[in-house]
Design an enzyme around this catalytic site. Sequence first.
Site, short mmCIF file in Angstrom:
data_model
loop_
_atom_site.label_atom_id
_atom_site.label_comp_id
_atom_site.label_asym_id
_atom_site.label_seq_id
_atom_site.Cartn_x
_atom_site.Cartn_y
_atom_site.Cartn_z
N SER A 149 60.69 10.19 77.03
CA SER A 149 61.97 10.07 76.34
C SER A 149 61.85 10.84 75.05
O SER A 149 60.73 11.14 74.59
CB SER A 149 62.23 8.59 76.02
OG SER A 149 63.28 8.45 75.08
N TYR A 162 59.37 0.16 73.41
CA TYR A 162 59.80 1.36 74.15
C TYR A 162 59.19 2.62 73.52
O TYR A 162 58.65 3.48 74.22
CB TYR A 162 61.33 1.41 74.13
CG TYR A 162 61.96 2.45 75.01
CD1 TYR A 162 62.24 2.18 76.35
CD2 TYR A 162 62.32 3.70 74.51
CE1 TYR A 162 62.84 3.13 77.17
CE2 TYR A 162 62.92 4.65 75.32
CZ TYR A 162 63.19 4.36 76.64
OH TYR A 162 63.79 5.31 77.43
#
Length: 267
Positions: A149, A162
């Site tokens: 990401s 995350y």
Amino acid sequence: MQSSNARQLSGKTALVTGSTSGIGLGIARALAGQGANIVFNGFGDAQQIEKLYTDTGSEFGVQTAYHNADMSKPDEIAAMMDYAASKFGGVDILVNNAGIQHVAAVEDFPPERWDAIIAINLSSAFHTTRLALPGMKQKNWGRIINLASVHGLVGSAQKSAYVAAKHGLVGFTKVTALETAQTGITCNAICPGWVLTPLVQKQVDDRAAREGLDNDAARKALLAEKQPSGEFVTPDELGALAVFFCSPAADQVRGVAWNMDGGWAAQ
Ligand code: NAD
């Protein structure tokens, strides 16, 4: 449909974790479009999943299969890799895509959510990779694509687990690329910005509720905060990047963390 001989991934098998939805599904479809057989994985309604993988098989003229392994469970991951080997003789293209999100400040972050995010978004890639590498080495060809990401490159408040998992996945990508550097196996990471999938729609819904916005305004506000283009990245665009990583032109693309993020990380 092109004839199967004209397609660059004919005869290859791709396993895409978390491919019943969103980005994983887009990448699975793009690889199938190039002739790869696909092993699907992910959660959802059993009938819809069966339709998804049989329809993908007939649309692209490839073989498809499905395994329901929970990516937080190493023994289920091993069973999935065995299944892929027995069904198709191994995994040539491994896409580590399954992922979840939880948004909360560090001091409020539920420890079991932290553990689940690290297990699904990071450790699962270690388990699939360690089990896929021996077969790839035997064939001296393989492609490992890790869906990290933009949060593998920069941080955002409220996303500690995350961001930690995605930075970890970028690090794991580099090490895997170095250990395979003198083989026909490459390992790279893709780092998307906002993509409008169920994972992000939940954050849009939360924002709409919190700020009293309608859906459209909440989507625009989300983009305006981080993504200079003001446009979502699409699963089709990410699928095309995955196809490029699988192509001969990418033989020497090794260990990169390639952002496709509408300019997010350029700021
Ligand atoms: P999504 O929620 O649409 O899809 C996630 C997929 O993972 C689903 O198929 C789901 O069933 C599967 N999954 C979840 N937990 C699982 C588990 N324990 N075992 C097996 N499968 C499981 O999400 P998405 O947005 O398509 O995300 C895919 C990947 O892309 C994730 O790793 C995510 O972190 C990453 N990503 C997404 C965005 C975005 O904006 N959507 C941006 C950057 C990175």
